[in-house]
Design an enzyme around this catalytic site. Sequence first.
Site, short mmCIF file in Angstrom:
data_model
loop_
_atom_site.label_atom_id
_atom_site.label_comp_id
_atom_site.label_asym_id
_atom_site.label_seq_id
_atom_site.Cartn_x
_atom_site.Cartn_y
_atom_site.Cartn_z
N GLU A 120 0.83 -1.20 0.00
CA GLU A 120 0.00 0.00 0.00
C GLU A 120 0.86 1.26 0.00
O GLU A 120 0.55 2.23 -0.69
CB GLU A 120 -0.93 0.02 1.22
N ALA B 236 10.30 -34.66 -10.31
CA ALA B 236 10.32 -34.91 -11.75
C ALA B 236 10.23 -36.42 -11.93
O ALA B 236 11.11 -37.16 -11.49
CB ALA B 236 11.59 -34.36 -12.38
N SER C 218 19.52 -39.21 -13.39
CA SER C 218 18.20 -38.57 -13.48
C SER C 218 18.21 -37.34 -14.39
O SER C 218 17.18 -36.68 -14.54
CB SER C 218 17.71 -38.16 -12.09
N ARG D 286 11.51 -21.81 -7.94
CA ARG D 286 12.60 -21.42 -7.04
C ARG D 286 12.57 -19.92 -6.74
O ARG D 286 12.80 -19.50 -5.60
CB ARG D 286 13.94 -21.78 -7.68
N GLU E 169 13.50 -30.11 -2.83
CA GLU E 169 13.89 -30.70 -4.11
C GLU E 169 14.73 -31.96 -3.93
O GLU E 169 15.29 -32.48 -4.87
CB GLU E 169 14.67 -29.69 -4.96
#
Length: 318
Positions: free
Chosen positions: A47, A150, A164, A180, A247
Site C-alpha cells: 500500500e 520430476a 536422473s 525457485r 527438491e
Amino acid sequence: MRRAIALGESARGRSAPNPNVGCVIVSNGGRIVGKGATAAGGRPHAEAVALSQAGKRAAGATAYVTLEPCVHESSRGPACTDLLLAAKPTRVVIALTDPDARTAGKGIRRLRRAGIEVTVGVERRAARRSLGGWLTRLRLGRPRITLKLALSIDGKIALPSGESKWITGEDARRHVHEQRAHSDMILVGRGTYMADQPRLDVRLPGLEMASPRRALLTRGEAVDGWETLESPRDVYRLHDVNDLLVEGGSATATAFLGEDLVDRIVIYRAPIIVGEGKSSFGYVGLDAIGDAHGRWELVWEQRLGVDRLEVYERVRGS
C-alpha cells in the site's frame, strides 16, 4: 484485484517474514494511478508503494489490496490503514481479512468509520493461494512446504544407477526455476548434495538475484553457504521463511511426507517409461489404501512442452 494478486505473487519468495501483498490504485476514470508489492525483506508494504506512486491522485480513487491493511505500529514504517486514511480514497477493496491478531478486522473497521466504503472477499481464493506461505506460517508455525518431483510415467525419479538428468524437458526445467524464484528457501538431502552438487539457483534472465537460501537435511557436517536442518521438524524454527521448496531425493521426500509436513506436491511428469529404477517415495506411514484417499486434491494441471505439470494440495481441516 487480479492485477493486485499478480503483483503480490511477484513478491513471493522475497517478502518474508511479511506477507507478499499486492496493491493497485484506480482513479475515478478507471486508470491505474499507483501499484505496488511488498518490497524485499517486508518493507515498504504494498500500500505504501502504490500510494506513493499515486500521490494526490489517490484521493477519491479505489484501492485494491490483497490483504487487509495493517493497523499495528512498527519501527520499520507507518501502518497502511493510516496511510490510506490520509490519502482519502473513496473505496477500498480487500481480498482477505488479515488473520494476524494485531490487525484482524481492525483495519476494515477504521476505514469504514472514516466513511470509506470497504468491500471484502473479492478473489479471496486466488489471494489465499498466493499468500499461502505466510498464512501457513501464521496458522501452523512453519513455512508452507512444497515438494517438487520430476517423474517418469511409471513414477520413477531415476535409473537404478541414480542417473536422473534430464527426465523432463526444457519447458519443465524453466518452470522449476520460476518456482525457485518464488521460494524463500530450497532444501535437499545430503545424498542429493553429494551425488549432484546442485547449485539450486535461479537461472532465468532477470531473476538471477531471486535465488533463495539453500538448506541441507542432514545430521552430518555443515556445508559452507548452506543452512542445516537435522530433521524435517526443524522447519518449525524457520521463522523468517514463508515458502520452503523441497527438491531432495526419495529419502528426503519420504521424510517430509512421513511427518505429514508437505502442503503442496508439484509433479513434472515426463512421457517416458523407466521400468526398474528409483521410486519417488518409501514408506510414508500408511498401512491401508483407504487411509490414502481424500488426503490430496489436484488443483492445477497443464502442459509444459512435452511434459505435464500436476499440482496437488494437502487437504487439511480448518
